[in-house]
Design a protein around this motif. Structure first.
Motif, mmCIF file in Angstrom:
data_model
loop_
_atom_site.group_PDB
_atom_site.id
_atom_site.type_symbol
_atom_site.label_atom_id
_atom_site.label_comp_id
_atom_site.label_asym_id
_atom_site.label_seq_id
_atom_site.Cartn_x
_atom_site.Cartn_y
_atom_site.Cartn_z
ATOM 1 N N THR A 65 0.017 -6.352 -13.396
ATOM 2 C CA THR A 65 -1.063 -7.166 -13.501
ATOM 3 C C THR A 65 -2.006 -6.327 -12.838
ATOM 4 N N PRO A 66 -3.490 -7.719 -11.855
ATOM 5 C CA PRO A 66 -4.343 -6.294 -11.231
ATOM 6 C C PRO A 66 -3.620 -6.047 -10.017
ATOM 7 N N MET A 67 -3.083 -6.393 -9.297
ATOM 8 C CA MET A 67 -2.616 -6.362 -7.844
ATOM 9 C C MET A 67 -1.962 -4.905 -7.713
ATOM 10 N N TYR A 68 -1.032 -4.645 -8.867
ATOM 11 C CA TYR A 68 -0.393 -3.271 -9.064
ATOM 12 C C TYR A 68 -1.029 -2.311 -9.501
ATOM 13 N N TYR A 69 -2.461 -2.782 -10.312
ATOM 14 C CA TYR A 69 -3.462 -1.691 -11.113
ATOM 15 C C TYR A 69 -4.234 -1.124 -10.412
ATOM 16 N N PHE A 70 -4.036 -1.855 -9.209
ATOM 17 C CA PHE A 70 -5.196 -1.286 -8.575
ATOM 18 C C PHE A 70 -4.175 -0.268 -6.934
ATOM 19 N N LEU A 71 -2.977 -0.884 -7.193
ATOM 20 C CA LEU A 71 -1.682 -0.561 -5.891
ATOM 21 C C LEU A 71 -1.779 1.304 -6.187
ATOM 22 N N SER A 72 -2.272 0.766 -7.891
ATOM 23 C CA SER A 72 -1.392 2.665 -8.682
ATOM 24 C C SER A 72 -2.718 3.527 -7.949
ATOM 25 N N MET A 73 -4.044 2.260 -8.621
ATOM 26 C CA MET A 73 -5.143 3.398 -8.133
ATOM 27 C C MET A 73 -5.042 4.488 -6.663
ATOM 28 N N LEU A 74 -4.668 3.503 -5.586
ATOM 29 C CA LEU A 74 -4.362 3.935 -4.269
ATOM 30 C C LEU A 74 -3.657 5.112 -4.403
ATOM 31 N N SER A 75 -2.304 5.019 -4.662
ATOM 32 C CA SER A 75 -1.667 5.879 -4.754
ATOM 33 C C SER A 75 -2.578 7.028 -5.411
ATOM 34 N N VAL A 76 -3.461 7.253 -6.716
ATOM 35 C CA VAL A 76 -3.613 8.397 -6.878
ATOM 36 C C VAL A 76 -4.976 9.052 -5.617
ATOM 37 N N ALA A 77 -5.038 7.744 -5.332
ATOM 38 C CA ALA A 77 -6.117 8.823 -4.439
ATOM 39 C C ALA A 77 -5.693 9.102 -3.152
ATOM 40 N N ASP A 78 -4.775 8.343 -2.608
ATOM 41 C CA ASP A 78 -3.242 9.072 -1.384
ATOM 42 C C ASP A 78 -3.125 10.240 -1.944
ATOM 43 N N LEU A 79 -2.073 10.294 -3.568
ATOM 44 C CA LEU A 79 -2.394 11.803 -4.006
ATOM 45 C C LEU A 79 -3.392 12.886 -3.216
ATOM 46 N N GLY A 80 -4.756 12.048 -4.166
ATOM 47 C CA GLY A 80 -5.456 13.634 -4.323
ATOM 48 C C GLY A 80 -6.109 13.614 -2.766
ATOM 49 N N LEU A 81 -6.143 12.964 -1.962
ATOM 50 C CA LEU A 81 -6.663 13.190 -0.542
ATOM 51 C C LEU A 81 -5.411 13.747 0.067
ATOM 52 N N SER A 82 -4.064 14.014 -0.565
ATOM 53 C CA SER A 82 -3.471 14.906 0.469
ATOM 54 C C SER A 82 -3.238 16.490 0.173
ATOM 55 N N LEU A 83 -3.446 16.374 -1.252
ATOM 56 C CA LEU A 83 -2.739 17.701 -1.626
ATOM 57 C C LEU A 83 -3.695 17.856 -2.018
ATOM 58 N N SER A 84 -5.626 17.864 -1.038
ATOM 59 C CA SER A 84 -7.041 17.748 -1.073
ATOM 60 C C SER A 84 -6.325 19.458 0.418
#
Length: 324
Positions: A65-84
């Protein structure tokens, strides 16, 4: 000072590369295992939490659903921020490796600020999702289509990539003074700008403009969305329905506060907190980059019924398999 600047500028084209010195936590020894171990556990928790969220959203069709698609984008951004930030932070506390080449510092700075802008944009998209779900529930499915979500996600990622690119290009050709000691365990634009011994007005102006056009506008948009959401909730007659509607926003509100409170605090002390001890600057910068990626999966797992139910099902399945 002029001579030092010329030397540091010429080093880029000479045989010795330009090197920056990263700083750990002030008043702590560089090789501090009692600090390195919790930090490693935080990174492990971040990876486990965000990867688990992404896996659950991908495999469970009820979460498509849209809410969880956006949540998956948030998780990708969090992973990128931390791995940086992960390579330099772990290198400092585990191996006492504090030196970082100029090009590597630029790359790290670029990814940190890009993923930060992406995360801010995703939080705006999630606020819009909650706004449509509460204010226009009957039009939710027709407004937030898969096509629109893909376009919004692409626009958010492209904005984060493009807005920060001039920051890296502008600072790449600046002369740096000695000693080139940064205030944090990673490279940030405002921290690198402090070491430039040339004219930084263009860099500062564009950096401020980029922040206003991304996080400034994003925070105002989120605030406006919640003002309309609260007005819509208060117009509901039933108290039970009001509580149920507001409960769907709690996870997102927590994510917004977790992201923006350290960001605002860091911005304030960079502008007005020159007199504060270095430890304050370091802890706020670390909180800004480390706390959201760790807490966001925990908040959504705890406050979102569908994810909590999915976790319980997985745990029950694992327990049944072990008994067999």
């Amino acid at each position: 000072k002029t001579l030092v600047c010329e030397m540091s500028s010429s080093n880029r084209t000479g045989s010795s590369p330009l090197i920056f010195i990263l700083t750990g936590i002030p008043s702590l020894p560089m090789s501090s295992y009692w600090m390195a171990l919790p930090l490693s556990c935080l990174y492990l928790l971040m990876l486990l939490g965000n990867c688990s969220l992404l896996w659950m959203i991908k495999t469970d069709r009820s979460l498509h659903t849209p809410m969880y698609y956006f949540l998956s984008m948030l998780s990708v951004a969090d992973l990128g921020l931390s791995l940086s930030t992960l390579p330099t932070m772990l290198a400092i506390f585990w191996f006492e490796s504090t030196s970082l080449r100029f090009k590597a510092c630029i790359v790290q700075m670029y990814f940190i600020h890009s993923f930060s802008a992406i995360e801010s944009g995703v939080l705006v998209a999630m606020a819009f999702d909650r706004f449509v779900a509460i204010c226009y529930p009957l039009r939710y499915a027709s407004v937030l289509t898969s096509s629109l979500i893909m376009k919004v996600g692409g626009a958010i990622f492209m904005r984060g990539i493009c807005v920060v690119l001039p920051v890296a290009v502008l600072i790449k050709n600046m002369p740096f003074c000695r000693p080139r000691v940064l205030s944090h365990s990673f490279c940030l634009h405002q921290d690198m700008l402090r070491l430039v011994c040339g004219d930084v007005r263009v860099n500062s102006l564009y950096g401020l403009t980029a922040v206003i056009l991304t996080k400034g506008l994003d925070s105002l948009t989120i605030l406006l969305s919640y003002m309309m959401i609260i007005r819509a909730i208060l117009s509901i007659v039933s108290k039970e329905a009001q509580a149920k509607a507001f409960s769907t926003c709690i996870s997102h509100l927590c994510a917004v506060l977790i992201f923006y409170i350290p960001l605002i605090g860091l911005s304030i002390i960079h502008r007005f907190g020159k007199h504060l001890p270095p430890l304050t600057h370091t802890l706020l910068a670390d909180a800004y980059l480390l706390v959201p990626p760790v807490l966001n999966p925990l908040v959504y797992s705890w406050k979102t019924k569908q994810i909590r139910r999915r976790i319980l099902i997985l745990l029950c399945q694992r327990g049944t398999q072990q008994q067999v």
